[in-house]
Design an enzyme around this catalytic site. Structure first.
Site, PDB file in Angstrom:
ATOM      1  N   CYS A  37       0.838  -1.208   0.000  1.00  0.00           N
ATOM      2  CA  CYS A  37       0.000   0.000   0.000  1.00  0.00           C
ATOM      3  C   CYS A  37       0.874   1.260   0.000  1.00  0.00           C
ATOM      4  CB  CYS A  37      -0.975  -0.044   1.176  1.00  0.00           C
ATOM      5  SG  CYS A  37      -2.371   1.062   0.962  1.00  0.00           S
ATOM      6  N   HIS A  52      -3.480  -5.730   1.140  1.00  0.00           N
ATOM      7  CA  HIS A  52      -2.808  -5.926   2.435  1.00  0.00           C
ATOM      8  C   HIS A  52      -2.751  -7.391   2.857  1.00  0.00           C
ATOM      9  CE1 HIS A  52      -2.438  -1.722   3.828  1.00  0.00           C
ATOM     10  NE2 HIS A  52      -3.500  -1.512   3.080  1.00  0.00           N
ATOM     11  N   GLU A  70      -0.962  -8.619   5.171  1.00  0.00           N
ATOM     12  CA  GLU A  70      -0.782  -8.718   6.634  1.00  0.00           C
ATOM     13  C   GLU A  70      -2.118  -8.652   7.370  1.00  0.00           C
ATOM     14  OE1 GLU A  70      -0.488  -6.057   4.921  1.00  0.00           O
ATOM     15  OE2 GLU A  70      -0.957  -4.270   6.110  1.00  0.00           O
TER      16      GLU A  70
END
Lengths: 233, 83
Positions: free
Chosen positions: A86, A203, A205
């Site tokens: 990002c 994302h 994560e």
């Protein structure tokens, strides 16, 4: 394996990345403050998401000149694995480690959603635990994820197989209606020529544990571990 | 001390979703004569330099390095004053 998570003022996904490496992967990890000017002992770096320097001037433009960045660029040039997520992707673009630039989303809206992504290659350090053409689902959260590059760069990205993820529907079909932000060629993630630097808007994560609703992001981190083990480092 | 106005604009051919939204809004207000809107930035910079030529050289360097992104943006520099 030892990871470093680079933290800029305004980073806000640093703790998520740290958590995934330490708790989910069970590997060593440090926060690396942007004022630090050297890096030693790391096997992979994560440039996390957020709003470094408030997105002033252009996303990533100010972070790109942080004291830590020459060391990050050296690390990448020496073949170290770098994952920019990002805002991390935006910083890698500004730093010239990846080609292109980000524009505001086509809709002008900040989009917080889950998207389907098509895996274009699985012979990379970031995707070896995935299958080619597999559709994975990851969260996105960005206002400027509309990837842009000129025709010449796009041709090079295609010819050199450097597009790793594209936006698609659940069956893997790409099309303007499945592209959340207007990105050129539905691009969600690209690698550098050497394949050791990945920038992606979604994302992983935020999607690496069952309790968070999905494990698709885990496969990307697991790929990094696998490639590290294969390299026998 | 020189004062410069730096106009940073999106390159021709780069989509400007913000400009399009403003254009559509102007049409809603009845300004049908408006055919295109492009939004850029004005950056004002004050700097010390020996003369205008050096000021311009310094400005172009700092714009190339930080103020504009050549992938998507063009710029124009206007030195507007000496104090």
């Amino acid at each position: 394996m030892k990871f470093g998570v680079v933290v800029f003022p305004g980073s806000n996904c640093d703790a998520d990345c740290y958590h995934v490496v330490q708790t989910v992967l069970g590997h060593e990890v440090d926060y690396i403050w942007h004022q630090q000017a050297s890096l030693t002992g790391y096997d992979a770096l994560i440039i996390p998401g957020g709003f470094s320097y408030g997105d002033y001037l252009r996303t990533g433009a100010i972070a790109r000149f942080s004291p830590i960045m020459p060391a990050v660029i050296d690390f990448a040039n020496q073949g170290g694995l770098v994952l920019g997520i990002c805002n991390g992707f935006q910083i890698l673009l500004e730093a010239g480690l990846l080609p292109g630039a980000m524009l505001k989303n086509r809709s002008l809206k900040f989009i917080c959603d889950k998207v389907n992504l098509k895996v274009k290659r699985n012979d990379t350090a970031f995707t070896n635990q995935l299958r080619v053409n597999e559709v994975i689902t990851l969260p996105i959260a960005h206002g400027e994820g509309n990837y842009f590059c000129d025709e010449e760069t796009l041709t090079a990205l295609r010819d050199e197989n450097r597009i790793l993820f594209t936006y698609c529907n659940a069956s893997g079909n790409e099309g303007v209606e499945y592209n959340p932000n207007g990105s050129v060629a539905n691009i969600a993630g690209i690698v550098n020529r050497q394949g050791n630097v990945l920038g992606m808007m979604p994302h992983p994560e935020r999607c690496s544990e069952k309790i968070l609703g999905g494990m698709d992001g885990y496969s990307i981190f697991a790929s990094i571990l696998q490639s590290f083990q294969e390299a026998g480092r | 001390m020189y004062k410069a106005n730096i106009y940073v604009t999106l390159k021709k051919g780069v989509l400007d979703p913000q400009g399009n939204a403003v254009k559509n809004s102007l049409h809603v207000l009845g300004y049908q004569a408006v055919s295109e809107v492009r939004i850029g930035k004005l950056i004002e910079v004050w700097l010390e330099a020996d003369d205008e030529q050096n000021a311009r050289r310094e400005l172009e360097e700092l714009i190339d390095r930080l103020l504009a992104n050549p992938v998507i943006e063009d710029y124009q520099v206007e030195i507007v004053g000496v104090e």
